[in-house]
Design a protein around this motif. Sequence first.
Motif, short mmCIF file in Angstrom:
data_model
loop_
_atom_site.label_atom_id
_atom_site.label_comp_id
_atom_site.label_asym_id
_atom_site.label_seq_id
_atom_site.Cartn_x
_atom_site.Cartn_y
_atom_site.Cartn_z
N ALA A 1 7.39 2.86 26.47
CA ALA A 1 6.40 1.99 24.99
C ALA A 1 5.64 2.31 26.37
O ALA A 1 4.36 1.94 26.03
CB ALA A 1 6.94 0.43 25.69
N GLU A 2 5.55 2.37 27.75
CA GLU A 2 4.25 1.77 28.27
C GLU A 2 4.05 3.09 29.22
O GLU A 2 5.41 3.59 29.02
CB GLU A 2 4.07 0.85 29.10
N PRO A 3 3.05 3.93 29.63
CA PRO A 3 2.84 4.55 30.85
C PRO A 3 3.62 4.86 32.17
O PRO A 3 3.84 3.77 32.33
CB PRO A 3 1.27 4.52 31.04
N SER A 4 4.54 5.36 32.43
CA SER A 4 5.96 5.45 33.01
C SER A 4 5.57 6.76 34.38
O SER A 4 5.15 8.07 34.12
CB SER A 4 7.52 5.31 32.66
N THR A 5 5.34 7.11 35.23
CA THR A 5 5.85 8.12 36.11
C THR A 5 7.20 8.83 36.15
O THR A 5 7.59 7.63 36.78
CB THR A 5 5.03 6.95 37.59
N VAL A 6 7.27 9.82 35.96
CA VAL A 6 8.39 10.20 35.71
C VAL A 6 8.40 11.58 37.06
O VAL A 6 7.36 11.79 37.59
CB VAL A 6 8.00 10.85 34.65
N PHE B 1 4.81 13.43 37.21
CA PHE B 1 3.60 13.00 36.26
C PHE B 1 3.77 11.77 35.21
O PHE B 1 5.23 11.00 35.19
CB PHE B 1 3.23 14.74 35.69
N THR B 2 2.99 11.33 34.41
CA THR B 2 2.58 10.25 34.05
C THR B 2 3.39 10.36 32.33
O THR B 2 2.82 11.70 31.67
CB THR B 2 1.28 9.51 34.71
N ALA B 3 4.15 9.75 32.01
CA ALA B 3 4.78 10.15 30.43
C ALA B 3 4.59 8.71 29.55
O ALA B 3 4.81 7.50 30.44
CB ALA B 3 5.98 10.89 30.40
N ILE B 4 4.29 8.57 28.60
CA ILE B 4 4.38 7.43 27.29
C ILE B 4 5.20 7.97 26.07
O ILE B 4 5.22 9.55 25.82
CB ILE B 4 3.35 6.64 27.12
N ASN B 5 5.87 7.37 25.06
CA ASN B 5 6.62 8.27 24.02
C ASN B 5 5.06 8.43 23.25
O ASN B 5 4.21 8.20 23.05
CB ASN B 5 7.37 6.61 23.21
#
Length: 228
Positions: free
Chosen positions: A67-72, A85-89
């Motif tokens: 639900a919040e920006p997360s580093t993948v 990279f950074t991803a969010i729903n």
Amino acid sequence: MTNKFLLPLLLLLFAACSGPKEFNVEIDSESLGTQKLTVVYTLPDGNRVVIEPTAVDGHLKFSGSSAEPSTVEVFTSSGAKLVNFTAINGDKIKITFGPEGAIISGASDSPADTLTSPTDTVRFIPPAIIVGSDSSEIWAAEGIWVFTSSATERTKTVMDTIRNNKKRVRDVMITSGFDTWHDATRYDSATWHRGLLPEGPVAIPQLTSTPLLLEVDSTGQILRRQKL
């Protein structure tokens, strides 16, 4: 008056609850071939999520939820970091690898077509190849390496590939038996680099199954990975 403001509020709450529940990622890289990768990201509560999608012929798709920006972070089967990279729903992220690195688009927190420098990867290191009963050589990394593990794997397709690339090919059989290698190759009429490798995957981290082709440049970078 109460009903007049209640309805818009309910609509806002419904929209929030029915928003995207996941992010989607698609990666294209010829060097991936077919292998299981490891994806790690951190949720807002601090818990780590680990998933293991499989790339097939250089193409990979997977989904996550944050639900919040997360580093993948994405790691290859050998443990090398492929990309982060950074991803969010709601994100629909597309990553394509080129000569200069990864081009990332679709991430909501960064501009489209963001170019990232190449991540640390496991370079191909040419092993010591036994080429006679009591001698060995080190071959240069650059070229087309074809790995087999038995006589039955040396099919017409494999041998045609070897012969068509004989000026650059490194024909390697994974076996500890010199006689096994000699019997399997005695009728090849070889005019190319050819030998056996007893150590197998220990010496070649990128070797997960055979028959396999690896095209390698002079720096050890794998340009192509192909199951034969």
